[in-house]
Enzyme design. Structure first.
Site, short mmCIF file in Angstrom:
data_model
loop_
_atom_site.label_atom_id
_atom_site.label_comp_id
_atom_site.label_asym_id
_atom_site.label_seq_id
_atom_site.Cartn_x
_atom_site.Cartn_y
_atom_site.Cartn_z
N HIS A 1 34.54 79.59 38.81
CA HIS A 1 33.09 79.65 39.04
C HIS A 1 32.79 79.44 40.53
O HIS A 1 32.06 80.22 41.15
CB HIS A 1 32.44 78.57 38.17
N GLU A 2 33.41 78.41 41.11
CA GLU A 2 33.17 78.11 42.53
C GLU A 2 33.74 79.21 43.43
O GLU A 2 33.15 79.54 44.46
CB GLU A 2 33.78 76.76 42.92
N HIS B 1 31.21 82.01 43.78
CA HIS B 1 30.24 81.78 44.88
C HIS B 1 30.92 82.05 46.23
O HIS B 1 30.35 82.70 47.10
CB HIS B 1 29.78 80.32 44.90
ZN LIG Z 1 27.65 77.43 40.60
#
Ligand SMILES: [Zn+2]
Length: 373
Positions: free
Chosen positions: A66-67, A70
């Site tokens: 998830h990170e 980004h």
């Molecule tokens: Zn996030």
């Protein structure tokens, strides 16, 4: 974040783990391990714990993915990722700066939840497609659920969550003002923070139930970070429209190059506040800097016949700034270069004075009092 442990690099991004994460790792391993052992007694507690640990590590990898979502979008916009940190509430990718446009900010924010949704779909498809059974199916179901929750929780439209950043980008797009976006999304984040606290506190007070006590922690985390985001944005907004010239110290320590050391010593004693002075030429142009300590290098007897220009030192270009530069950029420069002061110069090279970090803070306090946000 305090106390984080550097684990290494991932795609050249420094990767940190907060010790609180190990607590979660242990809890998750234990709770899934014992869950699997109860559901599938034939596994035995050793294998069940091992599968629990494997599940926990896969959850850890899901948060990390998830990170990275980004981070990769940020990198594609030439924004450096300073670090990725995993901590008790999940992960945090720390970006060097903001996106330039609302659209690019939107994509950075939504990339993480999109990765989590993608993982949710993958685990669900594998679960159904392979018609998995037994512990394998149970683990896939856990991974799918957690990734879905990760996406949905982060999509809550309040800062500091991803949904808050999406909301910020939308308000930014509509109003054309990034700070209005942050302030709005920060307020919404505070509302969610209070809702989370209430949802934890009410059952506790009414029924003595600790069932939602985790919400208290989450609410506290949201409130703290949402408030910070609004404060930083307010500060940035106060700084816009101001230039370096606005923050120049009125009685800046400036001396003329043709002054003798004797005259300099007298002036310095009268003006005891500064140890270092900027030196200007006949036209007011910046020539260099001289420190009070350099007086010591010259015997007192020679002070009257020695000029400042003979003992001054050149000044580095990186410690000067144009007077029309925006104060927001100046503050960033002070932070990046770890400087406490800069020399402010006009277009024509004439020295205007020094700009000190402390005077920027004073200026802001005055403006906050006259037009509070
Ligand atoms: Zn996030």
């Amino acid at each position: 974040m305090n106390g984080t442990i550097r684990v290494g690099n991932l795609f050249n991004i420094p990767f940190y783990i907060h010790p609180s994460w190990f607590l979660i790792l242990g809890l998750v391993t234990w709770s899934y391990g014992s869950g699997l052992a109860a559901q599938f007694p034939y596994l035995g507690s050793g294998v069940a714990t091992l599968l629990g640990l494997m599940t926990a590590l896969l959850l850890f990898a899901s948060v990390l993915a998830h990170e990275l979502g980004h981070s990769f979008v940020a990198l594609s916009q030439s924004i450096d990722v300073k670090s990725i940190t995993l901590f008790i509430f999940g992960g945090l990718a720390s970006l060097e700066k903001e996106s330039k446009t609302p659209a690019s900010a939107f994509w950075v924010a939504i990339a993480g939840p999109l990765v989590s949704l993608l993982l949710f779909s993958i685990f669900t498809v594998i679960g159904f497609g392979a018609s998995a059974t037994g512990p394998f199916a149970a683990i896939l179901a856990v991974l799918a659920t957690v990734n879905l929750s990760l996406a949905l929780f982060n999509l809550i439209p309040g800062l500091p969550l991803d949904g808050g950043n999406i909301l910020k980008a939308i308000v930014w797009k509509i109003t054309g003002n990034p700070y209005k976006g942050v302030v709005f999304a920060g307020r919404v984040g505070q509302i969610f923070g209070w809702v989370a606290i209430a949802s934890g506190l009410i059952p506790l007070l009414l029924f003595g139930s600790f069932a939602n006590s985790w919400n208290l922690l989450i609410g506290y985390f949201l409130l703290q970070n949402a408030g910070n985001a609004s404060r930083v944005a307010t500060l940035q907004q106060q700084l816009t429209g101001l230039t370096a010239a606005d923050a120049v110290t009125p009685d800046s320590p400036i001396v003329n190059a043709n002054l003798s050391l004797r005259e300099f010593a007298d002036e310095q004693i009268l003006n005891g506040q500064y140890r270092r002075f900027l030196v200007t030429g006949a036209e007011g142009e910046l020539l260099g800097a001289v420190s009070v300590d350099s007086l010591r290098a010259v015997p007192t007897a020679l002070w009257s016949e020695t000029q400042i220009s003979e003992v001054m030192r050149p000044i580095e270009a990186s410690t000067t700034v144009q007077s029309d530069k925006s104060l927001l950029d100046v503050v960033q420069l002070l932070e990046q270069q770890k400087l406490s002061a800069l020399a402010v110069i006009r277009d024509n090279g004439v020295l205007l004075g020094i700009l000190e970090k402390a005077s920027v803070i004073n200026l802001l306090q005055k403006r906050m009092q006259t037009n509070p946000a």
